[in-house]
Design an enzyme around this catalytic site. Sequence first.
Site, mmCIF file in Angstrom:
data_model
loop_
_atom_site.group_PDB
_atom_site.id
_atom_site.type_symbol
_atom_site.label_atom_id
_atom_site.label_comp_id
_atom_site.label_asym_id
_atom_site.label_seq_id
_atom_site.Cartn_x
_atom_site.Cartn_y
_atom_site.Cartn_z
ATOM 1 N N ASP B 160 0.837 -1.208 0.000
ATOM 2 C CA ASP B 160 0.000 0.000 0.000
ATOM 3 C C ASP B 160 0.871 1.257 0.000
ATOM 4 O O ASP B 160 0.619 2.196 0.756
ATOM 5 C CB ASP B 160 -0.952 -0.018 1.195
ATOM 6 C CG ASP B 160 -2.153 0.908 0.983
ATOM 7 O OD1 ASP B 160 -2.385 1.332 -0.178
ATOM 8 O OD2 ASP B 160 -2.856 1.216 1.967
ATOM 9 N N LEU B 161 1.864 1.242 -0.856
ATOM 10 C CA LEU B 161 2.705 2.435 -0.977
ATOM 11 C C LEU B 161 1.930 3.510 -1.716
ATOM 12 O O LEU B 161 1.340 3.246 -2.763
ATOM 13 C CB LEU B 161 3.983 2.114 -1.753
ATOM 14 C CG LEU B 161 5.035 1.286 -1.032
ATOM 15 C CD1 LEU B 161 6.156 0.938 -2.000
ATOM 16 C CD2 LEU B 161 5.587 2.036 0.176
#
Lengths: 394, 306
Positions: B160-161
């Site tokens: 979930d960058l």
Amino acid sequence: MSIKILHQVGHNANWNIDSFSEEQCGDGLILSPVHQDMPHVQELSQSLRRRSLFDPQYYLPNSPKAKLSTYPFFPGQISEVFSTVNFLLLALESAKQCVEFQIEQQFEGIIIPARFVDQMTTQYFDRQEDLTVKPFLTALAAVGGSTPVYLTVPITSAMLIDDGFQQQLLNWATGFQEISGVYILVADNRPTKQIRSSAFLFAYLKFAHELSNAGLSVILGHLNTESILFSLIEGVTLTFGTFENTRMFSLDKFIDNEEERRGPKARIYLPALLNWVRYEQAMEIRNDNPELWDKVYTETVHSQQAIAAAADPAFNQPGLYKHHFLCLAEQLKELAGLPVQRRFDAIRAMIKRAAELHAQIEDMPLDLDPHGNGEHLGPWLDAINRFYRLYLKS
Amino acid sequence: MALIDSPNLRQLLTHLFPGICIQENLRPSGQRLVYFCEFRSDPAAPSRWADWGDVVLKISEDIHPSVIARLEKERDILNELKSRFFPTLLFYQVFTDDPIRDEKLPYRLFVTIEERIRGEPLSSCQPVFSDQPRAVNLLRELVQGLRLLWENPRRIVHRDLKPDNIIIRTDGTPVIIDLGIIREQGSAGVTGTFWNIGPCTPGYASPEQLRNEKRTIDFRADVFALGVIAYELLSGSHPFKRFDTDPVDVVIHRTLNEILPPLDSLGCASTPLSALVHAMTAKEAYRRPRTTQDLLEKLSAIEGAL
């Protein structure tokens, strides 16, 4: 561009060793425990081992072959009664011992073996990871070092032709940062000795190309004369072998088949035809049309001796295989020296020329047997043309 | 059900954590409530709590025990990391008892307390990194940090960058937050993190995440997100989300299907940098950089040539 050629060792490993050591033909060997027991491998010279790879051959883990049982880490050996469930408990121990052996013997790289799984499902990946990949990566992490690591990827032609599955294979094989290369073997269940499916060849070329583009060293195992086509892959390592079971991958040689079989008919590799031709038919060309013979035949010391001998050569004599090594190595060496565009042009010209020569043989008239005729050449041309259009043409 | 900030919840927290001073309720993160807090010395609390000072407290509820077991392993990994690229995880606990009523809580409360990073999210300061040297330096730093996850034997993937999850410290160095600790918790969140197709944020999530191809999701999914972030920094606009109001399915469709114009054709990057970002945002994982080392070497070479 550099292309390496390794001997795919089979029965009579000495033929490969002689060719490599005495004639400097090829760049090394892929050793074969099903054909070479452990003491024999350990007795090979250090210089030869350093230029060779050792394929642990876990393809059929419960193989009863006697020579495999001389390797204590072989799956069928490390567990008393092999079963997948049993082996899962011993997989790490097997991996540790196998890695240790490959390091001790100072091979050029370390091969992570694989089971041959022909199902096109996610089970393919799960099984490989559970049985070999993860245990071997764990074992390798424990010993460290910078020796190149190759992942064995045994697959089928159907897996390559299926775009979706090929993509899964590519994602999987490129997903291990610890490996530096892949060792590909493709089982293709076909009735002919040469590959006549342009769809398969194209898919295989694309697969090897994508792996090479991903920065992996690509070793293509068990190749026949189609290795000429695969010289289009940058930096590829190609293989050649003696008997057919080193030029077409199959599990058959891991089955303990006691049935006595009649040996195959002797064949001679005629480089300009890009094919092996039955020896007695080759002699018909030589005797009946010397001018055409000069066009299709390349002389080597081995072919000269075979032709000069009183009796026709048999399949179990080394001469014609050593002739094949010399001729094919020369062809590949010449191709490797060319930039990719000229290499493609050269291969295309070779195929077209071979087709012309086959036509001239037919015009003699002489109908070569189905394995020796030129029917593979059309699909070969189709495959490389398409590969060039989609992947090489700038 | 998502937790809601309420006086009762705050009261519960002050009983669970004597000495806590809740300062600010931030935007929720996934299913978690997030507070900035300060710990002050309190005789009822362990003395080390007062040493924590300013912290980020995240709280969620109703987690399945199997998820908790997995999270405990991830917590251990986070504790191993101890890197400037990640906030220090100070505390982790699952609470099942209500100390006010002295009875079982109707749900399990899962609480993590992390070091509070002083800085601002990348999403608030993107123009600062729009020039190539700064963008490349930031990328290289992020990869250096992420390699601690990617090259861990457990092969951890952040998944979930996004600019919201990268804090830029006042000295300009990045810290990666919101590691996927409770990523498998539940349904759609409220910060754009999308759960129905696997835990990810459309717009930054890789095609394999959007297709929920779990087998294919590895560190290269993070490489894809970094590529999107790089593209966004250098071009000044998000490649798949043109307007804030773009529906999620449109963003997903673009991510899966649209080929991005090369950055050099837009005049936003050198040819090598454009080619690298192009490779990082490839739809197929196998066409992205294959190793961390390869990615770092390319970034260093580009940085040296700028």
